[in-house]
Design an enzyme around this catalytic site. Structure first.
Site, PDB file in Angstrom:
ATOM      1  N   GLY A  71       0.985   7.147 -12.116  1.00 34.90           N
ATOM      2  CA  GLY A  71       1.564   6.090 -11.302  1.00 34.90           C
ATOM      3  C   GLY A  71       0.480   5.247 -10.652  1.00 34.90           C
TER       4      GLY A  71
ATOM      5  CD  GLU B  18      -0.739  -7.933 -14.847  1.00 32.56           C
ATOM      6  OE1 GLU B  18      -0.885  -8.724 -13.907  1.00 32.56           O
ATOM      7  OE2 GLU B  18       0.044  -8.133 -15.800  1.00 32.56           O
TER       8      GLU B  18
ATOM      9  CG  ASP C 240       2.248   8.434   1.865  1.00 32.70           C
ATOM     10  OD1 ASP C 240       2.970   9.335   2.321  1.00 32.70           O
ATOM     11  OD2 ASP C 240       2.689   7.328   1.486  1.00 32.70           O
TER      12      ASP C 240
ATOM     13  NE  ARG D 272       7.719   2.401 -14.891  1.00 34.94           N
ATOM     14  CZ  ARG D 272       9.016   2.403 -14.640  1.00 34.94           C
ATOM     15  NH1 ARG D 272       9.844   2.872 -15.557  1.00 34.94           N
ATOM     16  NH2 ARG D 272       9.490   1.945 -13.507  1.00 34.94           N
TER      17      ARG D 272
ATOM     18  CE  LYS E 186       5.415   5.303   0.636  1.00 34.69           C
ATOM     19  NZ  LYS E 186       4.844   6.602   0.229  1.00 34.69           N
TER      20      LYS E 186
ATOM     21  CG  ASN F 212       2.863   6.748   5.261  1.00 36.44           C
ATOM     22  OD1 ASN F 212       1.887   6.440   5.944  1.00 36.44           O
ATOM     23  ND2 ASN F 212       3.301   7.995   5.194  1.00 36.44           N
TER      24      ASN F 212
END
Length: 278
Positions: A128, A155, A105, A152, A69, A90
């Site tokens: 996310g 950065e 989206d 997770r 994307k 998208n």
């Protein structure tokens, strides 16, 4: 429908893409509308070469999914204003050889969320920091939501926080976090890894609105745990249908037959569940 040299081709590019029910949904819509068009799924690992194929074969439109994307932007001729602000695409429309990128989206997710609450009065945690999170976060921030991000990879998450003016949340804050909405924007929990969830169940509080953008399976472990905690859940199928309807309109200039697309998606999910249980 007769498929011949005059048939218009549409496709989804992604990796993985085997789980996608977009072909089921869009082909049902094309049949219902009497449009001489076919939609197929391609596993594409090199997005640059994939875009070259679009130009060579005259593919009329694309859905773009993980992980392309953001990386597709430099291969397109033009970017719609919202997609440019988001920094992710998208949807691609081929207009007489010019490839134009859009993003449905963010608006699709906001439309689904608005059935449960007013985003302008909400604090929203995005789990996310990829293209979907960027799209949803951009639109919700424009709506006036207070956006937080947990990822997770710090950065990448911190970079998205800077771009959106959002607050970074580290995983060790999760048990004392006070938010109104949690939106899961990663592929975690998607078939075939249906036992996975990106957050511990301790995050959920009664009354929260919890949404997953994954739609295969329709109710992920993430959503099951949220429901068990007394949360109001928003299925990934709702965002999927909203964004798909917007894609259909961009490609064809016609309003999407939502009832037909919803029925096709439900049938596709039932068939997929039957395959897995067998």
């Amino acid at each position: 429908m007769t498929i011949d040299a005059t048939t218009t081709l549409y496709a989804v590019f992604g990796d993985p893409v085997e789980h996608s029910l977009s072909p089921v949904v869009f082909n049902a819509a094309f049949r219902y509308m009497g449009l001489p068009s076919v939609y197929v799924a391609f596993r594409v690992t090199d997005i640059g070469r994939g875009v070259e194929a679009v130009r060579t074969l005259g593919i009329r439109g694309l859905s773009i999914t993980i992980p392309h994307k953001e990386s597709i932007l430099c291969w397109l001729d033009d970017i719609d204003g919202l997609a440019g602000r988001i920094g992710a695409v998208n949807t691609v429309v081929n207009r007489e050889g010019r490839l134009i990128g859009y993003n449905t989206d963010g608006p699709g997710a906001a439309q689904a969320l608005k059935r449960e609450l007013d985003p302008s009065k909400a604090t929203v945690l995005l789990v996310g920091a990829g293209g979907a999170a960027r799209a949803i976060g951009t639109v919700l921030a424009q709506e006036g939501a207070s956006v937080c991000i947990m990822n997770r990879h710090p950065e990448r998450g911190l970079r998205l926080c800077r771009d959106l003016g959002a607050r970074w949340v580290s995983p060790d804050e999760i048990d004392r976090l006070a938010v109104d909405v949690v939106i899961q924007t990663t592929p975690v929990g998607m078939w075939p890894h249906v036992e996975a969830s990106p957050v511990p169940a301790s995050l959920f509080r009664e009354g929260m609105v919890v949404m997953d953008i994954v739609y295969v399976p329709e109710e992920t472990r993430f959503l099951q745990e949220a429901r068990k905690a007394g949360c109001r859940i928003v299925l990934g199928t709702e965002m999927f249908l909203n964004q798909a309807a917007a894609q259909f309109a961009l490609w064809t200039g016609e309003a999407a037959p939502m009832d037909v697309m919803r029925h096709a998606l439900k049938e596709g999910l039932r068939n997929r569940a039957g395959e897995h249980s067998g």
